[in-house]
Design a protein around this motif. Structure first.
Motif, mmCIF file in Angstrom:
data_model
loop_
_atom_site.group_PDB
_atom_site.id
_atom_site.type_symbol
_atom_site.label_atom_id
_atom_site.label_comp_id
_atom_site.label_asym_id
_atom_site.label_seq_id
_atom_site.Cartn_x
_atom_site.Cartn_y
_atom_site.Cartn_z
ATOM 1 N N HIS A 3 -1.314 35.064 -46.469
ATOM 2 C CA HIS A 3 -2.073 36.306 -46.297
ATOM 3 C C HIS A 3 -2.726 36.322 -44.926
ATOM 4 O O HIS A 3 -3.113 35.266 -44.412
ATOM 5 C CB HIS A 3 -3.099 36.509 -47.412
ATOM 6 C CG HIS A 3 -4.207 35.493 -47.444
ATOM 7 N ND1 HIS A 3 -5.377 35.647 -46.743
ATOM 8 C CD2 HIS A 3 -4.327 34.310 -48.088
ATOM 9 C CE1 HIS A 3 -6.166 34.603 -46.973
ATOM 10 N NE2 HIS A 3 -5.553 33.778 -47.778
ATOM 11 N N ASP A 14 -7.138 29.395 -43.232
ATOM 12 C CA ASP A 14 -7.037 30.292 -44.392
ATOM 13 C C ASP A 14 -6.904 31.723 -43.905
ATOM 14 O O ASP A 14 -7.900 32.390 -43.727
ATOM 15 C CB ASP A 14 -8.263 30.096 -45.285
ATOM 16 C CG ASP A 14 -8.204 30.955 -46.543
ATOM 17 O OD1 ASP A 14 -7.127 31.491 -46.851
ATOM 18 O OD2 ASP A 14 -9.249 31.095 -47.204
ATOM 19 N N ASP A 15 -5.706 32.253 -43.675
ATOM 20 C CA ASP A 15 -4.446 31.646 -44.022
ATOM 21 C C ASP A 15 -3.394 32.081 -42.986
ATOM 22 O O ASP A 15 -2.218 32.124 -43.269
ATOM 23 C CB ASP A 15 -4.090 32.109 -45.447
ATOM 24 C CG ASP A 15 -2.849 31.444 -46.017
ATOM 25 O OD1 ASP A 15 -2.658 30.231 -45.818
ATOM 26 O OD2 ASP A 15 -2.053 32.161 -46.600
ATOM 27 N N GLU A 34 -5.833 39.551 -49.906
ATOM 28 C CA GLU A 34 -5.914 38.396 -50.811
ATOM 29 C C GLU A 34 -7.352 38.007 -51.083
ATOM 30 O O GLU A 34 -7.736 37.706 -52.215
ATOM 31 C CB GLU A 34 -5.163 37.200 -50.206
ATOM 32 C CG GLU A 34 -4.954 36.032 -51.175
ATOM 33 C CD GLU A 34 -6.124 35.062 -51.286
ATOM 34 O OE1 GLU A 34 -6.152 34.272 -52.238
ATOM 35 O OE2 GLU A 34 -7.041 35.102 -50.438
ATOM 36 N N GLU A 35 -8.168 38.023 -50.043
ATOM 37 C CA GLU A 35 -9.547 37.548 -50.174
ATOM 38 C C GLU A 35 -10.389 38.454 -51.075
ATOM 39 O O GLU A 35 -11.476 38.082 -51.489
ATOM 40 C CB GLU A 35 -10.210 37.428 -48.793
ATOM 41 C CG GLU A 35 -9.554 36.390 -47.879
ATOM 42 C CD GLU A 35 -9.796 34.951 -48.336
ATOM 43 O OE1 GLU A 35 -10.481 34.753 -49.354
ATOM 44 O OE2 GLU A 35 -9.290 34.036 -47.677
ATOM 45 N N GLU A 93 -0.317 29.272 -50.428
ATOM 46 C CA GLU A 93 -1.424 28.393 -50.065
ATOM 47 C C GLU A 93 -2.010 27.763 -51.330
ATOM 48 O O GLU A 93 -1.666 28.140 -52.429
ATOM 49 C CB GLU A 93 -2.511 29.212 -49.362
ATOM 50 C CG GLU A 93 -3.078 30.290 -50.279
ATOM 51 C CD GLU A 93 -4.282 31.032 -49.729
ATOM 52 O OE1 GLU A 93 -4.943 30.530 -48.807
ATOM 53 O OE2 GLU A 93 -4.564 32.117 -50.247
#
Ligand code: ZN
Length: 454
Positions: free
Chosen positions: A88, A123-124, A157-158, A185
């Protein structure tokens, strides 16, 4: 070109510059999508297009929800199940008052002392860029895959992946695609994070706990605080919280945790015997294990109260009081069974429960699959001293969205992380060593070479 020469001819300096450049684009995601600066996400997508001309020429490209790129590298043969590589490119914000803590500015992409600095370096964006570098390089070396290779890079994603991964997964399901494996991940190689473990451990996430938020509300009498009822709404909320905290969900040993402990056993300074025989000893020792918050999280569904509220002024009894809890649900439990438990430990108390966000625990991926073995072999080629250990992830990744299209979902990045590196993720001074970044790319190159067409 031979496989080992393919790896040797890789231009690392250029890849390092690409990761540094990608960090400079501030693709920050916020729970409120309105707050996101999508111009920068466009800029990132354009960056991928310009930086990886082979991929953009060869792959079929789709954009899910406008910002989640799906690249499909089609092969000649349709007999083999495709592979899905995830990452991501959204990052968490840098808190205003933490900027001064950074040794190098968080979006500078500074390359210094063998490190690449900045938000997203671990990340990431490291994963996104490593996947792209590996594939771009394989393409320029006339490698062709024996199956379709899919790459999907989330942009939210987060904040839960609702528009990116979730929509991409829906599209794959509609097309009846079944993937051989998914790599996302999650795990990595850890050196000092497990106390007493004497060797580096390559931990591969094979399952994720569910994460669900609920709101509990109590209604009662309002009125003046000079003549309070025996049971105020805030008092009742406090009782509910206390009952739940004093009566946790039952402990259980699930496969990923059992396998993790058993695989670790021979390499531990102490407790070798206990861990080796964890199956038999668990019923006796789980109360001791639960004293460590991390272990506790691996052996039961946890319920954490994170927000609470009630009145507005000091001298009025609120008619309503509420609390929000984050549930992390262990495989074998469900959102509903957890809510049943909350009700059971609060007999005779009237309250409402509202589900705010529902995410059930993931399926558990096999550790006997061909792709898991390949993963383990490649990790040991790059890191011969590492022991391969499956584990249960407490946090979530985009990969859980793809459960209906794949049985073999593995969460692993080929980097060595210390406690200190790990603490920098979502915090200040996030950085990746150039060696780590290089090894991630080598990992993907080697992984894909296993799926080379004849
Ligand atoms: Zn992430």
């Amino acid at each position: 070109m031979s496989n080992s020469n393919i790896e040797k001819s890789f231009n690392l300096d250029r890849a390092v510059q690409h990761l540094a450049d990608s960090i400079k684009i501030k693709t920050v995601s916020y729970p409120d999508y309105e707050k996101m600066d999508f111009k920068l996400f466009d800029e990132f997508l354009l960056f991928l297009e310009k930086t990886y001309p082979n991929i953009n020429r060869v792959c079929k490209k789709e954009l899910v929800s406008g910002y989640c790129p799906v690249y499909i590298w089609e092969s000649q043969s349709n007999n083999n199940k495709p592979i899905l590589l995830l990452g991501h490119y959204d990052v968490v914000p840098v808190e205003k008052d933490s900027e001064a803590d950074w040794e190098e500015a968080p979006f500078s992409g500074t390359v210094k002392d063998d490190y690449i600095w900045g938000r997203g370096s671990l990340d990431d964006k490291n994963q996104v860029i490593a996947v792209m570098e590996a594939i771009e390089h394989l393409m320029s070396n006339d490698y062709t895959p024996d199956r379709d290779i899919y790459m999907v890079f989330g942009f939210d994603e987060e904040i839960g992946g609702m528009r990116g991964a979730e929509e991409a997964a829906k599209a794959f399901k509609e097309r009846n695609i079944e993937f051989e494996c998914v790599i996302d991940e999650g795990g990595c190689i850890i050196t000092d994070m497990i106390e007493g473990l004497t060797v580096p451990a390559a931990i591969i996430g094979i399952a994720e706990k569910g994460s669900t938020n609920i709101k509990i509300t109590v209604e009662g009498q309002g009125g003046h605080s000079s003549m309070p009822d025996r049971n105020t709404t805030i008092g009742t909320i406090a009782k509910i919280i206390s009952n739940v905290e004093n009566n946790p969900m039952p402990a259980r040993l699930i496969m990923p945790v059992r396998e993790m402990l058993r695989t670790m056993a021979p390499y531990m300074k102490e407790n070798k015997f206990v861990l080796k025989n964890i199956d038999h000893l668990f019923p006796i020792i789980n109360p001791v294990m639960a004293k460590n918050p991390l272990i506790n999280a691996l052996i039961r569904t946890t319920i954490a109260f994170t927000m609470t509220g009630g009145g507005d002024v000091p001298n009025v009894l609120p008619r309503k009081a509420w609390t929000v809890a984050n549930l992390r649900i262990l495989q074998g439990d469900s959102v509903d069974s957890t809510l049943e438990h909350i009700k059971k430990v609060n007999p005779g108390i009237n309250f409402e429960i509202e589900k705010m966000l529902v995410e059930e625990p993931s399926e558990i991926s096999s550790i006997d699959s061909e792709s898991y073995k390949i993963l383990g072999n490649i990790i040991n080629e790059i890191y011969p001293e590492a022991v391969i250990i499956p584990y249960l992830m407490i946090g979530g990744t985009d990969s859980r969205k793809y459960l209906e299209s794949c049985k073999n979902i593995y969460r692993f990045s080929a980097v060595i992380l210390t406690k200190e590196d790990d603490a920098a993720i979502h915090s200040s001074n996030e950085r990746i060593s150039i060696i780590n970044f290089h090894n991630m790319i080598r990992f993907y190159i080697r992984f894909l070479l296993r799926y080379q067409s004849e």
